[in-house]
Design a protein around this motif. Structure first.
Motif, PDB file in Angstrom:
ATOM      1  N   ARG A  23      -4.760  -4.174   6.570  1.00  0.00           N
ATOM      2  CA  ARG A  23      -4.927  -4.904   5.063  1.00  0.00           C
ATOM      3  C   ARG A  23      -4.347  -6.237   4.768  1.00  0.00           C
ATOM      4  O   ARG A  23      -3.405  -6.491   5.270  1.00  0.00           O
ATOM      5  N   SER A  70       0.854  -1.121  -0.113  1.00  0.00           N
ATOM      6  CA  SER A  70      -0.026   0.115   0.069  1.00  0.00           C
ATOM      7  C   SER A  70       0.924   1.269  -0.052  1.00  0.00           C
ATOM      8  O   SER A  70       1.910   1.107   0.818  1.00  0.00           O
ATOM      9  N   THR A  71       0.524   2.346  -0.693  1.00  0.00           N
ATOM     10  CA  THR A  71       1.278   3.685  -0.471  1.00  0.00           C
ATOM     11  C   THR A  71       0.237   4.645   0.129  1.00  0.00           C
ATOM     12  O   THR A  71       0.124   4.934   1.261  1.00  0.00           O
ATOM     13  N   PRO A  78      -8.992   5.400  -7.556  1.00  0.00           N
ATOM     14  CA  PRO A  78      -8.512   5.195  -6.381  1.00  0.00           C
ATOM     15  C   PRO A  78      -6.833   4.871  -6.218  1.00  0.00           C
ATOM     16  O   PRO A  78      -6.368   5.255  -4.979  1.00  0.00           O
ATOM     17  N   HIS A  95     -13.183  -2.268   0.941  1.00  0.00           N
ATOM     18  CA  HIS A  95     -12.015  -1.232   1.150  1.00  0.00           C
ATOM     19  C   HIS A  95     -12.929   0.099   1.575  1.00  0.00           C
ATOM     20  O   HIS A  95     -13.223   1.045   0.835  1.00  0.00           O
ATOM     21  N   THR A 145      -3.333   4.099   1.198  1.00  0.00           N
ATOM     22  CA  THR A 145      -3.825   3.748   2.512  1.00  0.00           C
ATOM     23  C   THR A 145      -3.044   3.838   3.740  1.00  0.00           C
ATOM     24  O   THR A 145      -3.334   4.283   4.893  1.00  0.00           O
ATOM     25  N   GLN A 168     -11.843   4.021   1.458  1.00  0.00           N
ATOM     26  CA  GLN A 168     -12.020   4.137   0.209  1.00  0.00           C
ATOM     27  C   GLN A 168     -13.164   4.793  -0.227  1.00  0.00           C
ATOM     28  O   GLN A 168     -13.215   5.738  -0.939  1.00  0.00           O
TER      29      GLN A 168
HETATM   30  N1   CP Z   1      -6.451   3.048  -3.015  1.00  0.00           N
HETATM   31  C1   CP Z   1      -5.610   2.502  -2.336  1.00  0.00           C
HETATM   32  O1   CP Z   1      -5.992   1.422  -1.886  1.00  0.00           O
HETATM   33  O2   CP Z   1      -4.095   2.430  -2.683  1.00  0.00           O
HETATM   34  P1   CP Z   1      -2.900   1.879  -1.932  1.00  0.00           P
HETATM   35  O3   CP Z   1      -3.045   0.198  -2.344  1.00  0.00           O
HETATM   36  O4   CP Z   1      -1.628   2.527  -2.403  1.00  0.00           O
HETATM   37  O5   CP Z   1      -3.315   1.806  -0.591  1.00  0.00           O
END
Ligand code: CP
Length: 310
Positions: A104, A52-53, A259, A132, A55, A135
């Motif tokens: 996550r 993930s970045t 997203p 999610h 979230t 989101q």
């Molecule tokens: N939109 C989203 O969940 O991005 P990440 O996977 O970078 O968290």
């Protein structure tokens, strides 16, 4: 404890309440000053078993802005790699007396499993292809602010709907708030009986875009396509890529969303993603911090002995 494992099970007024709470943090975030450290003394563990970045960083920033002690657990560096089960990991986090856990995980339902085992609120940061929820909340907030309302907005969600937890949570949130939701995907990437979720399915992207207020693009989730049909980037872009020409079929002031992470030139062209007036993609990221502050605040209210949510 009350958890946030999904949008499913939330009443429309509860979704609206979380959006209203998030609105309260936007100005403070913009002014780089959140004087209210209401989570001071609480320990927030972000347990991320999948990359993930957005979230992970926004949950970390959200917790820190509210004064929490934030600790990140990356599965790649954890004992998960040594064969520890999910339940044992959950019991370990619990024994450290976390006050709130953000998870996550690549498996649908993993977050619920952990929520049932620990003594603190758990927030789902994305579990498999299930949900999610934060989101969907940040997307709903972005639409509400940019379009003025969610009610009756024609929202087209296009892409790999089959593997997308973002699509599922958005469908649940947006239909609960009375948007008109269209989903568009190649038939191989459309969940069966999706009409039962109160949406209209399309395989023809041009037809789906007709009169759209919002166009939400999704990435091909190749990591979840083991064994299944994976379209080539070129053929996918040809039929399902959002180009400026295609966008012209939507309303003249339609909003473009994604997203992230984006695959430029596959599901979306750069001149659309970076469109100054139409793209809300960076605003979505900004709303993500506010929404996560609201969720962390509201879900820890009982533990902080403040009145819980509506
Ligand atoms: N939109 C989203 O969940 O991005 P990440 O996977 O970078 O968290």
């Amino acid at each position: 404890h009350r958890h946030l494992t999904g949008i499913e099970g939330l009443e429309p007024h509860e979704i609206a309440f979380l959006l209203d709470e998030a609105e309260n943090w936007i100005a403070a975030n913009r002014e780089r000053g959140v004087p209210d450290k209401r989570l001071a003394g609480l320990t927030q563990i972000n347990a991320f078993f999948e990359n993930s970045t957005r979230t992970l960083l926004s949950f970390e920033i959200a917790g820190k802005r509210l004064g929490a002690d934030v600790v990140n657990m990356h599965a790649a560096q954890s004992s998960v790699k040594k064969g520890e089960t999910l339940i044992d990991t959950a019991m370990t986090l619990n024994a450290m007396r976390a006050d709130v856990i953000v998870i996550r995980h690549m498996s649908s339902g993993a977050v619920r499993l952990i929520a049932d085992k620990v003594d603190c609120p758990v927030l789902n940061a994305g579990d498999g292809r299930h949900e999610h929820p934060t989101q969907a909340l940040l997307d709903a907030l972005t639409i509400r602010r940019r379009r003025g309302t969610i009610h009756n907005q024609r929202v087209v969600i296009c892409g790999d709907v089959l593997h997308s937890r973002v699509a599922r949570s958005n469908i649940l949130a947006l239909t609960a708030l009375a948007a008109e939701v269209r989903v568009c995907a190649p038939s191989t990437l459309m969940p069966p009986a999706i009409e039962r979720m109160g949406v209209t399915p399309f395989t023809d992207f041009d037809a789906a875009l007709d009169g759209a207020d919002v166009v939400m693009m999704l990435r091909l989730q190749t990591e979840r396509m083991s064994g299944g049909y994976v379209p080539s980037s070129r053929e996918y872009h040809l039929r399902y890529g959002l180009t400026l020409e295609r966008l012209a079929r939507a309303k003249p002031d339609a909003l473009v969303m994604h997203p992230g992470p984006m695959n430029r030139g596959v599901e979306i062209d750069s001149n659309v993603a970076d469109h100054a007036e139409r793209s809300a993609i960076t605003e979505q990221v900004e709303m993500g911090v506010a929404v996560r502050m609201a969720c962390l605040d509201v879900l820890t209210r009982r533990a902080r002995r403040v009145e819980g949510w509506a």
